[in-house]
Design a protein around this motif. Structure first.
Motif, short mmCIF file in Angstrom:
data_model
loop_
_atom_site.label_atom_id
_atom_site.label_comp_id
_atom_site.label_asym_id
_atom_site.label_seq_id
_atom_site.Cartn_x
_atom_site.Cartn_y
_atom_site.Cartn_z
N PRO A 1 -1.21 -0.66 -2.55
CA PRO A 1 -2.36 -1.24 -1.77
C PRO A 1 -2.16 -1.23 -0.28
O PRO A 1 -3.13 -0.72 0.47
CB PRO A 1 -2.21 -2.62 -2.32
CG PRO A 1 -1.80 -2.57 -3.69
CD PRO A 1 -0.72 -1.67 -3.62
N THR A 2 -1.06 -1.40 0.32
CA THR A 2 -0.62 -1.37 1.57
C THR A 2 -0.81 0.14 2.07
O THR A 2 -1.19 0.75 3.17
CB THR A 2 0.75 -1.92 2.08
OG1 THR A 2 0.62 -3.11 1.49
CG2 THR A 2 0.95 -1.68 3.62
N GLY A 3 -0.17 0.89 1.23
CA GLY A 3 -0.08 2.68 1.73
C GLY A 3 -1.39 3.15 1.56
O GLY A 3 -1.82 3.89 2.49
N LYS A 4 -2.50 2.52 0.90
CA LYS A 4 -3.66 3.20 0.60
C LYS A 4 -4.46 2.75 2.04
O LYS A 4 -5.15 3.55 2.66
CB LYS A 4 -4.67 2.52 -0.53
CG LYS A 4 -4.40 2.87 -1.85
CD LYS A 4 -5.23 2.43 -2.94
CE LYS A 4 -5.04 2.83 -4.21
NZ LYS A 4 -5.64 2.59 -5.12
N VAL A 5 -4.32 1.49 2.47
CA VAL A 5 -4.92 1.17 3.70
C VAL A 5 -4.48 1.93 5.00
O VAL A 5 -5.13 2.34 5.81
CB VAL A 5 -4.56 -0.47 4.13
CG1 VAL A 5 -5.11 -0.74 5.30
CG2 VAL A 5 -5.36 -1.11 3.05
N LEU A 6 -2.96 2.13 5.07
CA LEU A 6 -2.32 2.86 6.08
C LEU A 6 -2.94 4.51 6.14
O LEU A 6 -3.33 5.10 7.00
CB LEU A 6 -1.00 2.96 5.98
CG LEU A 6 -0.36 1.63 6.13
CD1 LEU A 6 1.25 1.64 5.94
CD2 LEU A 6 -0.51 1.08 7.61
#
Length: 440
Positions: free
Chosen positions: A104-109
């Protein structure tokens, strides 16, 4: 080539190719990027709102930087710059819609990084493209014609995206599941990216710089001060800002308005975008005779008055599809007729400013205008995403909370209506500067 030579249809069409390319990707980011982030890639609404805003803040540095570079290098650098950035434009646009399987964090980044980089490349190619019309011809008639082709290219690119996107991602993906939509979206945007790069090559090779500004080595702060003293240039930027607030709301919220207010589906929203884009494209040529008869400013006020009437009818129509279609048609006709005038007025402001300031700053003047339009899109996207959050929007949900209706209506009708009213204020302020002999 002699400066008095008439522009050929081929050159006008080549110039319009730039906006076909720009607006295929602009149409994707303005109409479908928020939908892609929320319903296909599964990003949280709060993250989406900040991605849209931060990308535009970064552009605050890219647009003036490329404009300043063009001024320092001179006008003849423009076609070479466009040609060199054609392929990076396509690649970065494709990455914006490439859904990597990350945390989820990687998607946002990933989403934030790709959108920011694409925005920077878009600035570096679209800013010199905007300044190119001034360098092709000094004739107001030729410029209006060039910008009419530009707006037809704009609407053609947007129309292609509106017609093809929803059916294409389902067909290319092989179904309607989120995973199939992700795959279909990636293939579809890859096709758009390749076509977009080819069209930018057409601009670079098909347009002739007849009036290249000489390289200028001026102090950046001094140049900005000179530009800010150009009242017409300031007004033209305010006009652009409020215009693109309305465009971001109209195309960015169409899918949500169709589902929440009209009771339709994503395809209903795509049909709305398609219908509006067709009318925008078809009515653009009407700008030329209207501007000749009334003058650019008076013609703009008439078109804006039509938009106000359209938004009020839309608000009264509510969930009525008939009322919505009629009001949306009036809105599109009024917007399409006016669209070339924004660039005609900007070109006039840049020309008027040069003898007043004794500084050749076309690149910087257009770069700031380009940034203003994207800032408007970013701020509006942030606000619209917040509206969805406050209305407790359910991504890909068949039912939505009742409180969402008022927030969607606010974003689709009342926000752009306020922007139209502020445009009229800008044109009324501009009108006092028109020469006494302007067309009545």
């Amino acid at each position: 080539m002699p400066s008095q030579q008439a522009l050929s249809l081929k050159e006008k069409a080549a110039y319009g190719c730039g906006d076909v390319s720009s607006n295929m990707m602009w149409g994707m980011t303005s109409s479908y990027l928020m939908y892609y982030y929320t319903d296909i890639y599964g990003l949280p609404l709060v993250a989406v709102s900040w991605i849209l805003l931060v990308a535009r803040i970064v552009d605050a540095f890219c647009d003036p930087a490329i404009g300043y570079f063009v001024d320092r290098m001179g006008g003849r650098i423009v076609p070479r710059l466009i040609q060199s950035l054609a392929i990076p434009f396509g690649i970065t646009g494709f990455f914006c819609f490439l859904a990597l399987p990350l945390s989820p964090t990687g998607k946002v980044l990933w989403a934030g990084l790709t959108y920011i980089v694409f925005g920077a490349i878009y600035s570096c190619i679209n800013t010199p493209y905007g300044a190119l019309a001034v360098m092709i011809s000094r004739s107001e008639t030729d410029r209006t014609s060039l910008n009419a082709f530009r707006m037809m290219g704009c609407q053609a690119g947007s129309l292609f995206v509106a017609l093809a996107t929803i059916p294409a991602i389902s067909w290319l993906g092989g179904g309607a599941s989120p995973a199939q939509h992700r795959y279909g979206m990636a293939l579809y945007v890859l096709i758009l990216s390749v076509l977009g790069s080819i069209l930018w090559f057409c601009v670079a090779r098909g347009c002739t710089v007849r009036h290249p500004p000489a390289p200028v080595r001026q102090n950046l702060v001094v140049t900005l001060c000179h530009l800010c003293r150009n009242r017409a240039w300031v007004l033209s930027n305010l006009l652009a800002f409020f215009y693109f607030v309305g465009q971001a709301a109209l195309f960015g919220f169409a899918l949500y308005y169709a589902r929440a207010i009209l009771g339709g589906t994503e395809q209903t929203g795509a049909n709305i975008i398609t219908g509006i884009t067709i009318l925008l494209f078809a009515i653009v040529p009407a700008c030329v005779p209207l501007a000749k008869r009334l003058g650019a400013v008076r013609a703009g006020i008439v078109c804006l008055a039509g938009q106000i009437v359209a938004y009020l009818i839309m608000a009264l129509a509510g969930a009525s599809m008939t009322g919505f279609v009629l009001s949306a048609a009036l809105l599109a006709l009024a917007q399409g007729t006016m669209s070339p005038l924004y660039y005609t007025l900007l070109a006039e402001a840049v020309d008027d400013g040069d003898p007043l300031t004794s500084t050749g700053s076309a690149g910087l003047a257009y770069s700031i205008n380009t940034w203003v339009t994207k800032l408007a899109m970013g701020i509006t996207g942030f606000v619209l995403a917040q509206f969805l959050s406050w209305g407790h929007y359910v991504a890909d949900g068949t039912t939505q909370p009742r409180e969402l209706l008022s927030w969607v209506t606010a974003g689709f009708i009342w926000l752009p209506l306020g922007a139209v009213c502020l445009q009229i204020v800008c044109l009324l302020a501009w009108r006092r500067k028109e020469p006494a002999g302007s067309p009545a």
